[in-house]
Scaffold this motif. Structure first.
Motif, PDB file in Angstrom:
ATOM      1  N   SER A  10       0.826  -1.206   0.000  1.00  0.00           N
ATOM      2  CA  SER A  10       0.000   0.000   0.000  1.00  0.00           C
ATOM      3  C   SER A  10       0.860   1.256   0.000  1.00  0.00           C
ATOM      4  CB  SER A  10      -0.928   0.010   1.222  1.00  0.00           C
ATOM      5  OG  SER A  10      -1.638   1.225   1.322  1.00  0.00           O
ATOM      6  N   LEU A  11       0.340   2.302  -0.651  1.00  0.00           N
ATOM      7  CA  LEU A  11       0.985   3.616  -0.674  1.00  0.00           C
ATOM      8  C   LEU A  11      -0.007   4.710  -0.306  1.00  0.00           C
ATOM      9  CD1 LEU A  11       3.136   3.345  -3.927  1.00  0.00           C
ATOM     10  CD2 LEU A  11       4.000   3.585  -1.609  1.00  0.00           C
ATOM     11  N   GLU A  12      -0.944   4.402   0.555  1.00  0.00           N
ATOM     12  CA  GLU A  12      -1.997   5.349   0.896  1.00  0.00           C
ATOM     13  C   GLU A  12      -1.648   6.242   2.091  1.00  0.00           C
ATOM     14  OE1 GLU A  12      -4.476   6.068  -0.879  1.00  0.00           O
ATOM     15  OE2 GLU A  12      -4.380   4.430  -2.306  1.00  0.00           O
ATOM     16  N   ARG A  24       0.552   7.815 -10.914  1.00  0.00           N
ATOM     17  CA  ARG A  24       1.916   7.335 -10.712  1.00  0.00           C
ATOM     18  C   ARG A  24       1.912   5.995  -9.998  1.00  0.00           C
ATOM     19  NH1 ARG A  24       3.861   9.876 -14.748  1.00  0.00           N
ATOM     20  NH2 ARG A  24       4.031  12.144 -14.511  1.00  0.00           N
ATOM     21  N   GLN A  25       2.839   5.125 -10.410  1.00  0.00           N
ATOM     22  CA  GLN A  25       2.857   3.779  -9.848  1.00  0.00           C
ATOM     23  C   GLN A  25       4.247   3.175  -9.942  1.00  0.00           C
ATOM     24  OE1 GLN A  25      -0.231   2.198 -12.365  1.00  0.00           O
ATOM     25  NE2 GLN A  25       1.159   1.699 -14.015  1.00  0.00           N
ATOM     26  N   ILE A  26       4.439   2.126  -9.161  1.00  0.00           N
ATOM     27  CA  ILE A  26       5.643   1.303  -9.199  1.00  0.00           C
ATOM     28  C   ILE A  26       5.212  -0.092  -9.621  1.00  0.00           C
ATOM     29  CG2 ILE A  26       7.523   0.323  -7.833  1.00  0.00           C
ATOM     30  CD1 ILE A  26       7.346   2.753  -6.000  1.00  0.00           C
ATOM     31  N   GLU A  69       0.754  -3.399  -9.901  1.00  0.00           N
ATOM     32  CA  GLU A  69       0.987  -1.982 -10.107  1.00  0.00           C
ATOM     33  C   GLU A  69       0.653  -1.275  -8.799  1.00  0.00           C
ATOM     34  OE1 GLU A  69      -1.695  -1.389 -13.310  1.00  0.00           O
ATOM     35  OE2 GLU A  69      -0.155  -1.608 -14.854  1.00  0.00           O
ATOM     36  N   ILE A  70       1.668  -0.802  -8.095  1.00  0.00           N
ATOM     37  CA  ILE A  70       1.473  -0.205  -6.768  1.00  0.00           C
ATOM     38  C   ILE A  70       1.268   1.295  -6.926  1.00  0.00           C
ATOM     39  CG2 ILE A  70       2.381  -0.094  -4.428  1.00  0.00           C
ATOM     40  CD1 ILE A  70       4.462  -2.207  -5.297  1.00  0.00           C
ATOM     41  N   SER A  71       0.138   1.791  -6.476  1.00  0.00           N
ATOM     42  CA  SER A  71      -0.142   3.219  -6.544  1.00  0.00           C
ATOM     43  C   SER A  71      -0.878   3.637  -5.285  1.00  0.00           C
ATOM     44  CB  SER A  71      -0.972   3.553  -7.789  1.00  0.00           C
ATOM     45  OG  SER A  71      -2.210   2.868  -7.762  1.00  0.00           O
ATOM     46  N   LEU A  77       2.222   8.462  -3.503  1.00  0.00           N
ATOM     47  CA  LEU A  77       3.103   8.450  -4.677  1.00  0.00           C
ATOM     48  C   LEU A  77       2.596   9.476  -5.674  1.00  0.00           C
ATOM     49  CD1 LEU A  77       5.565   7.031  -5.932  1.00  0.00           C
ATOM     50  CD2 LEU A  77       3.981   5.475  -7.079  1.00  0.00           C
ATOM     51  N   THR A  78       3.210  10.640  -5.699  1.00  0.00           N
ATOM     52  CA  THR A  78       2.742  11.741  -6.539  1.00  0.00           C
ATOM     53  C   THR A  78       3.706  12.073  -7.674  1.00  0.00           C
ATOM     54  OG1 THR A  78       3.779  13.335  -5.030  1.00  0.00           O
ATOM     55  CG2 THR A  78       1.463  12.759  -4.630  1.00  0.00           C
ATOM     56  N   ALA A  79       4.841  11.406  -7.736  1.00  0.00           N
ATOM     57  CA  ALA A  79       5.826  11.675  -8.783  1.00  0.00           C
ATOM     58  C   ALA A  79       6.430  10.357  -9.253  1.00  0.00           C
ATOM     59  CB  ALA A  79       6.921  12.614  -8.267  1.00  0.00           C
ATOM     60  N   VAL A  80       7.151  10.412 -10.373  1.00  0.00           N
ATOM     61  CA  VAL A  80       7.760   9.214 -10.946  1.00  0.00           C
ATOM     62  C   VAL A  80       8.876   8.719 -10.034  1.00  0.00           C
ATOM     63  CG1 VAL A  80       9.046   8.287 -12.900  1.00  0.00           C
ATOM     64  CG2 VAL A  80       7.201   9.918 -13.291  1.00  0.00           C
TER      65      VAL A  80
END
Length: 569
Positions: A215-217, A518-520, A532-534, A538-541
């Protein structure tokens, strides 16, 4: 409301009740089907809701919440220190001050924007425009203490209490993290030794569950770790703690104690930086960062031509290698006569897993690869020119003798390092190679050594299988993944990285993405996209990504070009 056709007399037996058409009425309108009437009701409800202003109010609240969350994310980590500026005295010309003109003038213009100054009262300063140390390094190669490395960051990034906070973290928290981590993979001397990650590995089934849980929340999973664009990221191997590290283009190294282990909540100086500590052991971009297998030292290479190791026990940034010119002043230096001028720098560093923490490989912008042995008095085992252009990465195969190089030459090459020595300057011949067509950002062997993963500017991720066994030209990769790798001028390039260990035979790798939102991205060894982690954090590359080395849990680290590091767990 439902209505029916008039039937005439009740007793008329010839009327067929089943043939009576049904109609539906809503708001004075007649509809031939029930679905049409339902659609009309829905449209009426939507119009009423829109006219009430509730939708606009909800959107405004949502935007306010997102802005508040974004503000929290942006404020985490390093913060600029705003120094109080005293008003400057009013400027006056020399004529008004009664000062005689110096009489200096520009005699001629030189290359690279330089000018030759001449004139009566001009006295040139010997130190003017020239660095005090070789290649504009931070010092003469002597050890840097923690306090010195913090002070070199300048008052802009090291506020009141920054030195004390960094010293406490490095001496107590980081030391505890290192001591509690016992590495069972540290071996020395065996040429066939393979890097192993200690701990119990999760199963393939648990791997899928771990991937889905990333998670990236939360705003707590992001912080500004360096002032400038991130060039390299690494993570301490202790599976119980997350110590993320990043190096930027100005020579800063930021260390983020993600969960603030050992931090006293009462100390405002530590809590204000959210567990981030900044150091400046270099004056050039930090091209590579890596922890040794035991987690006792952090090794970093820089564009200024030096390699420093932060020793957790000694609490110093020690220069273990640096390139120097052929001046006799540097004759006793390990890197004597290894500097190629202003176009030469250290591009990447790779630990030699055969000999523990005492040896490593270096690649340069001139296409050279060096092997540095720090045992005994230290020596450069070989310094070979393997390419006419910059070598972006090297990767050492677990078999202990095969190396893959890739860079601006557009060719992935595999070498047998047993044929290299410093006694001969003759360029060795590669065992195998693959022509890509455009420059190659990176090429890395998987933990098993079976796969070689390349990130190319052809917008491909190529996976070569058993490349170390190949000979001659490799025409096509086993797997080719279409991937947008055009990050542009202002972002660091993508470099796909393997997880340091396999999960019941499964190998995975991670890479940033240009996609929006944006995602990893995490891929399997067979090329399949696993996740696809978003998220809101995560607001930038995330140009440079890596995994936490632990085999017990799955954690992804990403660094962007604003100096922010994001943790997905």
């Amino acid at each position: 409301m439902m209505s029916a056709r008039s039937r005439g007399d009740v007793g008329d037996k010839n009327d067929d009740d089943d043939d009576v058409p049904q109609t539906f009425t809503f708001n004075g309108q007649i509809y031939s089907s029930y679905q049409e009437m339902v659609n009309a009701k829905r449209k009426r409800n939507q119009d009423v809701l829109a006219s009430s202003g509730l939708l606009g109010a909800k959107a405004a609240i949502d935007n306010a919440v997102l802005e508040q969350k974004a503000a929290k994310v942006a404020s985490r980590g390093l913060k600029r220190t705003k120094a109080k500026q005293e008003p400057l005295p009013r400027r006056k010309s020399s004529r008004l001050q009664g000062v005689a003109a110096s009489g200096i003038y520009v005699e001629s213009e030189l290359a690279a924007g330089k000018v030759l100054i001449a004139g009566g009262l001009y006295t040139p300063n010997e130190d003017e425009g020239e660095s005090k140390f070789f290649n504009d390094r931070v010092n003469d190669g002597s050890d840097l203490t923690v306090s010195e490395a913090v002070d070199l960051c300048g008052s802009k990034w090291s506020g009141v209490g920054a030195v004390e906070a960094a010293q406490q973290f490095m001496k107590q928290s980081l030391s505890d993290v290192t001591k509690t981590y016992s590495s069972t993979s540290r071996r020395k001397g065996s040429p066939n030794s393979v890097q192993n990650i200690p701990g119990k590995s999760i199963s393939s089934k648990a791997l899928r569950s771990n991937l889905n849980a990333l998670s990236l929340e939360s705003e707590t999973c992001v912080a500004k770790v360096t002032p400038e664009r991130i060039y390299s990221v690494a993570c301490h191997p202790n599976p119980s703690h997350i110590i993320a590290c990043a190096g930027d283009k100005r020579g800063h190294v930021g260390i983020w104690n993600v969960d603030q282990y050992g931090v006293n909540a009462k100390q405002d100086d530590e809590s204000s930086s959210d567990g981030v500590y900044l150091f400046k052991p270099f004056n050039g971009a930090v091209s590579s960062l890596t922890w040794n297998q035991s987690g006792t030292s952090l090794l970093a290479a820089s564009y200024d031509g030096s390699v420093r190791s932060f020793d957790v026990e000694k609490q110093v940034f020690q220069e273990v290698f640096a390139t120097y010119s052929d001046d006799d002043v540097y004759k006793d230096k390990l890197g004597y006569n290894r500097d190629g001028g202003y176009r030469s720098w250290l591009q990447s560093l790779e630990l030699d897993h055969r000999f523990g923490n005492d040896c490593f490989f270096l690649s340069t912008s001139e296409g050279n690869v060096m092997h540095v042995d720090l045992r005994s008095k230290g020596k450069v085992t070989f310094d070979q020119t393997l390419s006419e252009k910059k070598i972006n990465t090297m990767s050492f195969h677990p078999n202990g003798y095969t190396m893959a190089t890739a860079g601006l030459s557009t060719v992935v090459q595999l070498w047998d390092i047993r044929s290299m020595s410093d006694s001969t300057r003759k360029k060795p011949k590669p065992l195998a190679w693959q022509n890509v067509g455009k420059s190659i950002n990176s090429a890395y062997f998987s933990p098993s050594g079976k796969r070689l993963l390349t990130t190319t500017m052809m917008d491909h991720l190529d996976i070569l299988e058993d490349a170390h066994l190949a000979s001659g030209a490799i025409k096509t990769p086993k797997t080719r993944i279409k991937h947008d790798n055009r990050t542009g001028r202002w972002l660091s390039t993508f470099m796909a990285r393997w997880h340091p260990t396999s999960f019941s035979g499964d190998e995975i790798f991670v890479i940033g993405s240009m996609a929006k939102p944006r995602q990893i991205e995490v891929f399997g060894g067979n090329g399949g996209l696993l996740r696809e982690i978003s998220g809101g954090a995560l607001t930038a590359v995330a140009s440079r990504c890596c995994f936490h080395p632990s085999a017990e849990k799955l954690i992804v680290i990403g660094g962007n070009s604003s100096g922010r590091v994001t943790i997905a767990r």
